[in-house]
Design a protein around this motif. Structure first.
Motif, PDB file in Angstrom:
ATOM      1  N   THR A 327       0.822  -1.218   0.000  1.00  0.00           N
ATOM      2  CA  THR A 327       0.000   0.000   0.000  1.00  0.00           C
ATOM      3  C   THR A 327       0.857   1.268   0.000  1.00  0.00           C
ATOM      4  OG1 THR A 327      -0.193  -0.146   2.416  1.00  0.00           O
ATOM      5  CG2 THR A 327      -1.958  -1.112   1.114  1.00  0.00           C
ATOM      6  N   ASP A 328       2.051   1.193   0.574  1.00  0.00           N
ATOM      7  CA  ASP A 328       2.952   2.349   0.539  1.00  0.00           C
ATOM      8  C   ASP A 328       3.358   2.646  -0.907  1.00  0.00           C
ATOM      9  OD1 ASP A 328       4.741   4.264   2.122  1.00  0.00           O
ATOM     10  OD2 ASP A 328       6.211   3.216   0.882  1.00  0.00           O
ATOM     11  N   TRP A 329       3.588   1.599  -1.692  1.00  0.00           N
ATOM     12  CA  TRP A 329       3.922   1.766  -3.103  1.00  0.00           C
ATOM     13  C   TRP A 329       2.782   2.467  -3.840  1.00  0.00           C
ATOM     14  CZ3 TRP A 329       1.655  -0.736  -7.475  1.00  0.00           C
ATOM     15  CH2 TRP A 329       2.345  -0.563  -8.671  1.00  0.00           C
ATOM     16  N   MET A 330       1.542   2.075  -3.531  1.00  0.00           N
ATOM     17  CA  MET A 330       0.397   2.706  -4.186  1.00  0.00           C
ATOM     18  C   MET A 330       0.310   4.183  -3.788  1.00  0.00           C
ATOM     19  SD  MET A 330      -2.165   1.990  -6.289  1.00  0.00           S
ATOM     20  CE  MET A 330      -2.779   0.305  -6.173  1.00  0.00           C
ATOM     21  N   GLY A 331       0.542   4.476  -2.508  1.00  0.00           N
ATOM     22  CA  GLY A 331       0.448   5.860  -2.053  1.00  0.00           C
ATOM     23  C   GLY A 331       1.562   6.741  -2.566  1.00  0.00           C
ATOM     24  N   ARG A 332       2.774   6.202  -2.668  1.00  0.00           N
ATOM     25  CA  ARG A 332       3.928   7.004  -3.095  1.00  0.00           C
ATOM     26  C   ARG A 332       4.103   7.004  -4.614  1.00  0.00           C
ATOM     27  NH1 ARG A 332       7.944   8.386   0.628  1.00  0.00           N
ATOM     28  NH2 ARG A 332       7.633   7.643   2.754  1.00  0.00           N
ATOM     29  N   GLU A 333       4.313   5.808  -5.176  1.00  0.00           N
ATOM     30  CA  GLU A 333       4.678   5.735  -6.585  1.00  0.00           C
ATOM     31  C   GLU A 333       3.513   5.993  -7.529  1.00  0.00           C
ATOM     32  OE1 GLU A 333       8.403   3.818  -5.030  1.00  0.00           O
ATOM     33  OE2 GLU A 333       6.359   4.178  -4.360  1.00  0.00           O
ATOM     34  N   ILE A 334       2.320   5.541  -7.179  1.00  0.00           N
ATOM     35  CA  ILE A 334       1.176   5.674  -8.088  1.00  0.00           C
ATOM     36  C   ILE A 334       0.405   6.969  -7.833  1.00  0.00           C
ATOM     37  CG2 ILE A 334      -0.913   4.574  -8.953  1.00  0.00           C
ATOM     38  CD1 ILE A 334       1.720   3.092  -9.548  1.00  0.00           C
ATOM     39  N   TYR A 335       0.198   7.312  -6.543  1.00  0.00           N
ATOM     40  CA  TYR A 335      -0.577   8.521  -6.217  1.00  0.00           C
ATOM     41  C   TYR A 335       0.298   9.745  -5.980  1.00  0.00           C
ATOM     42  CZ  TYR A 335      -5.301   6.592  -5.957  1.00  0.00           C
ATOM     43  OH  TYR A 335      -6.522   6.058  -6.282  1.00  0.00           O
ATOM     44  N   HIS A 336       1.608   9.544  -5.882  1.00  0.00           N
ATOM     45  CA  HIS A 336       2.565  10.642  -5.697  1.00  0.00           C
ATOM     46  C   HIS A 336       2.306  11.432  -4.416  1.00  0.00           C
ATOM     47  CE1 HIS A 336       1.953  10.119 -10.162  1.00  0.00           C
ATOM     48  NE2 HIS A 336       3.220   9.752 -10.009  1.00  0.00           N
ATOM     49  N   GLY A 337       1.965  10.717  -3.354  1.00  0.00           N
ATOM     50  CA  GLY A 337       1.737  11.354  -2.064  1.00  0.00           C
ATOM     51  C   GLY A 337       2.937  11.224  -1.138  1.00  0.00           C
ATOM     52  N   GLU A 338       2.859  11.907  -0.013  1.00  0.00           N
ATOM     53  CA  GLU A 338       3.903  11.857   1.005  1.00  0.00           C
ATOM     54  C   GLU A 338       3.234  11.780   2.379  1.00  0.00           C
ATOM     55  OE1 GLU A 338       7.111  11.605   0.957  1.00  0.00           O
ATOM     56  OE2 GLU A 338       7.423  11.757  -1.201  1.00  0.00           O
ATOM     57  N   PRO A 339       3.594  10.782   3.199  1.00  0.00           N
ATOM     58  CA  PRO A 339       2.919  10.652   4.493  1.00  0.00           C
ATOM     59  C   PRO A 339       3.181  11.814   5.436  1.00  0.00           C
ATOM     60  CG  PRO A 339       4.773   9.141   4.328  1.00  0.00           C
ATOM     61  CD  PRO A 339       4.567   9.715   2.966  1.00  0.00           C
ATOM     62  N   GLN A 340       4.335  12.489   5.291  1.00  0.00           N
ATOM     63  CA  GLN A 340       4.646  13.634   6.141  1.00  0.00           C
ATOM     64  C   GLN A 340       4.838  14.912   5.324  1.00  0.00           C
ATOM     65  OE1 GLN A 340       7.873  12.010   8.835  1.00  0.00           O
ATOM     66  NE2 GLN A 340       6.526  12.963  10.343  1.00  0.00           N
ATOM     67  N   VAL A 407       7.896   4.533 -14.441  1.00  0.00           N
ATOM     68  CA  VAL A 407       7.171   5.399 -15.368  1.00  0.00           C
ATOM     69  C   VAL A 407       6.374   6.451 -14.608  1.00  0.00           C
ATOM     70  CG1 VAL A 407       5.341   5.467 -17.099  1.00  0.00           C
ATOM     71  CG2 VAL A 407       7.060   3.655 -17.181  1.00  0.00           C
ATOM     72  N   SER A 408       5.678   6.021 -13.554  1.00  0.00           N
ATOM     73  CA  SER A 408       4.851   6.941 -12.795  1.00  0.00           C
ATOM     74  C   SER A 408       5.672   8.049 -12.137  1.00  0.00           C
ATOM     75  CB  SER A 408       4.065   6.180 -11.729  1.00  0.00           C
ATOM     76  OG  SER A 408       3.265   7.045 -10.957  1.00  0.00           O
ATOM     77  N   MET A 409       6.865   7.692 -11.664  1.00  0.00           N
ATOM     78  CA  MET A 409       7.721   8.669 -10.970  1.00  0.00           C
ATOM     79  C   MET A 409       8.720   9.341 -11.909  1.00  0.00           C
ATOM     80  SD  MET A 409       6.649   8.786  -7.885  1.00  0.00           S
ATOM     81  CE  MET A 409       7.988   9.668  -7.069  1.00  0.00           C
ATOM     82  N   ASP A 424      -2.123   8.572 -12.382  1.00  0.00           N
ATOM     83  CA  ASP A 424      -2.494   8.445 -13.786  1.00  0.00           C
ATOM     84  C   ASP A 424      -3.515   7.307 -13.889  1.00  0.00           C
ATOM     85  OD1 ASP A 424      -1.922   6.735 -16.436  1.00  0.00           O
ATOM     86  OD2 ASP A 424      -1.551   8.855 -16.879  1.00  0.00           O
ATOM     87  N   PRO A 425      -4.679   7.515 -14.495  1.00  0.00           N
ATOM     88  CA  PRO A 425      -5.726   6.486 -14.499  1.00  0.00           C
ATOM     89  C   PRO A 425      -5.266   5.146 -15.058  1.00  0.00           C
ATOM     90  CG  PRO A 425      -6.612   8.584 -15.249  1.00  0.00           C
ATOM     91  CD  PRO A 425      -5.127   8.762 -15.144  1.00  0.00           C
ATOM     92  N   THR A 426      -4.479   5.190 -16.137  1.00  0.00           N
ATOM     93  CA  THR A 426      -4.020   3.947 -16.749  1.00  0.00           C
ATOM     94  C   THR A 426      -3.081   3.188 -15.817  1.00  0.00           C
ATOM     95  OG1 THR A 426      -4.214   4.901 -18.953  1.00  0.00           O
ATOM     96  CG2 THR A 426      -2.844   2.939 -18.732  1.00  0.00           C
ATOM     97  N   LEU A 427      -2.124   3.900 -15.223  1.00  0.00           N
ATOM     98  CA  LEU A 427      -1.177   3.253 -14.327  1.00  0.00           C
ATOM     99  C   LEU A 427      -1.874   2.735 -13.066  1.00  0.00           C
ATOM    100  CD1 LEU A 427       1.913   5.634 -14.603  1.00  0.00           C
ATOM    101  CD2 LEU A 427       1.479   3.487 -15.805  1.00  0.00           C
ATOM    102  N   LYS A 428      -2.869   3.469 -12.594  1.00  0.00           N
ATOM    103  CA  LYS A 428      -3.617   2.992 -11.429  1.00  0.00           C
ATOM    104  C   LYS A 428      -4.351   1.695 -11.759  1.00  0.00           C
ATOM    105  CE  LYS A 428      -7.632   4.628 -10.088  1.00  0.00           C
ATOM    106  NZ  LYS A 428      -8.726   5.468  -9.530  1.00  0.00           N
ATOM    107  N   ALA A 429      -4.934   1.633 -12.948  1.00  0.00           N
ATOM    108  CA  ALA A 429      -5.636   0.415 -13.361  1.00  0.00           C
ATOM    109  C   ALA A 429      -4.673  -0.761 -13.461  1.00  0.00           C
ATOM    110  CB  ALA A 429      -6.344   0.643 -14.694  1.00  0.00           C
TER     111      ALA A 429
END
Length: 535
Positions: A327-340, A407-409, A424-429
């Motif tokens: 799930t960390d990979w999904m939050g960071r690499e796919i959604y480009h988020g940061e926990p802090q 690719v996402s990053m 990105d919708p395609t990468l998330k899928a």
């Protein structure tokens, strides 16, 4: 399950590890009578009623797996919001392999010798479940407790720094949770093996256990993917605990409820036969002697078992990065988020974590469906081929995760990735498809290694308990290695979760080859198969 064929010495060394064998023939006879409905008042019940009773007697496995699913999907991301850096998150998972190596053998030893009226396994299941409930509450309220212990008084919506008191409370709860999980899992598996003997057979017990694992996982990941707990129960939010933290609390409150309910059902329906004191083997020297006996008895392993252990170890080396960082990979690499990061970045990261939990739900559905197909595949293709194919599939999926992450990053180039927000919708899928498909080889991971080990020892005259005991070593040692190295490797490369997944994919490919070369030809039809599962 019958005791090993090589005599009392080997049986004693195996008892503490598997909690499946005893050294007294009279107890074995009672267990067979119980399984056949001659003990416990089930003599007149139909086969359907017996299997339904057996199914619900295993319900505690679903409750524990529900909590484990929340732990897998939410706790690595949550720990980073408390200030634990990404490079050190893996170190918090060291408790898992340590608990598996230390707690299960000792609990197994004493559960084999427990003479309480409620049975041998149920006392440990009861105590373990109560500790799990306390542990998840400590984790859920760690931010609030940390605030009272001296952490910042600034509101959580504006503060982005570390909260070390909360982090320490979280780690204590995390360790107690893992130790309690192992306290329950060993006796629960052993009890299913006891109850499924006779009429049903171990394969039925294994299928029921796997099905409850799948049900618990689906419900747990669905709960983790829910982002509305803080809206349904506004009182969960405090100055130290904002939306994501409140959602964690809500999910863990449901875990406590389900664990209590499932434990109660299991305690009521699992009709264990109490162990008479005269049937207890008192010559083992205590729980700690299990470790000495185990290593002394390694020389009694069938030759083919050493190859099974090697392949098992490499298999787990390939899996642990995904288990730890999914799930960390999904939050960071796919959604480009940061926990802090900023509030916006943190919200995006939380959305990615919830999406990752939804992906793990799909994974669990695939695992549950595949678990019913595996026995037929093993009979048709042999277990070694099924095991090998599953590892090549893991290699392919890990490679896709590495490629999608790169690719996402934008190749992890700061100048290109700095302004990215949202998926990105395609990468998330693609990521969700990967999460779903990885449930297929995970079903193999949770069943085939145990069945191969049991069948190898049965065919070559080895003790079942000894085989499963050393197989546990082949699982926990790789987990410990990855827990110690994955985070520092990620930090050294500074490319997020990609290095860990790349290493996992490499090990999966190596294991696919080794399985074809080293594993014996078995077809998973031995009556010595054991109930497998857990984490």
């Amino acid at each position: 399950m019958e005791e090993g064929r090589r005599g009392d010495r080997e049986a004693k060394s195996a008892a503490g590890w598997t909690a499946l064998s005893t050294t007294k023939t009279t107890l074995e006879e009672k267990r067979r009578l119980q399984a056949n409905g001659s003990v416990g008042g089930d003599a007149g019940t139909s086969g359907f009623r017996r299997i339904v009773r057996l199914f619900f007697a295993c319900m505690v496995a679903g409750g524990i797996q529900y909590g484990w699913a929340l732990q897998l999907s939410l706790l690595s991301p949550y720990s980073q919001t408390l200030g634990i850096s990404h490079s050190y998150v893996s170190l918090t998972w060291i408790c898992g392999p340590i608990a598996g190596f230390v707690v299960q053998p000792i609990v197994g030893y004493y559960s084999d010798r427990c003479t309480m009226k409620m049975g041998r396994r149920r006392p440990f299941i009861l105590v373990g479940c109560l500790i799990i409930c306390i542990s998840v509450m400590i984790i859920g309220f760690s931010a609030d407790i940390g605030r009272h212990l001296g952490d910042t008084k600034e509101h959580c919506s504006t503060y982005t720094g570390p909260r070390w008191s909360a982090a320490m409370v979280y780690i204590v709860g995390f360790w107690f949770l893992d130790f309690a999980n192992n306290t329950v899992q060993g006796p629960a598996r052993a009890m299913m093996a006891d109850l499924s003997a006779g009429h049903h057979g171990p394969n039925v017990g294994q299928s029921i256990f796997s099905l409850w694992m799948a049900i618990g996982s689906v419900l747990g990941y669905l709960s983790g993917a829910n982002g509305k707990w803080h809206e349904w129960f506004p009182w969960l939010k405090t100055a130290a605990c904002c939306d994501a933290c409140a959602n964690l609390k809500g999910a863990f409150f449901t875990a406590v409820l389900l664990i209590v309910v499932s434990m109660t059902v299991t305690m009521y329906l699992a009709d264990e036969m109490p162990l008479d004191k005269q049937d207890v083997d008192t010559s083992g020297g205590g729980g700690c002697a299990v470790f000495v006996d185990l290593f002394k008895s390694l020389r009694n392993l069938p030759p083919a078992m050493f190859k099974v252990l090697a392949v098992t170890a490499v298999t787990w080396l390939s899996w642990f990065p995904f288990i730890q960082y999914n799930t960390d990979w999904m939050g960071r690499e796919i959604y480009h988020g940061e926990p802090q990061g900023t509030a916006a970045k943190a919200d995006v990261y939380d959305a990615g974590v919830r999406e990752g939990a939804m992906g793990l739900l799909f994974c669990s559905v695939a695992l549950g469906v595949t678990s019913f197909v595996i026995p037929k595949l093993c009979r048709r293709l042999t277990s070694k081929v099924v095991w090998s194919i599953s590892n090549f599939l893991v290699f392919a999926l890990m490679a896709v995760m590495v490629a999608v992450g790169m690719v996402s990053m934008r190749g992890y180039r700061p100048s290109l990735a700095a302004g990215l927000t949202g998926p990105d919708p395609t990468l998330k899928a693609v990521a969700l498809v990967v999460f779903a498909l990885i449930g297929i080889p995970q079903a193999v991971l949770f069943s085939v290694p145990w069945a191969v080990a049991s069948e190898v020892t049965a065919e070559e005259g080895g003790g079942q308990g000894l085989a499963i005991g050393v197989l546990n070593i082949a699982i926990v040692v790789p987990q410990l290695v990855i827990a110690l190295t994955a985070g520092p490797i990620d930090g050294a490369f500074n490319k997020g979760n990609t290095p860990a997944f790349g290493i996992g994919g490499a090990f999966a490919f190596i294991c696919g080859v080794l399985a074809l070369i080293w594993l014996p030809k078995t077809r998973g039809v031995s009556n010595a198969a054991v109930v497998a599962g857990g984490h």
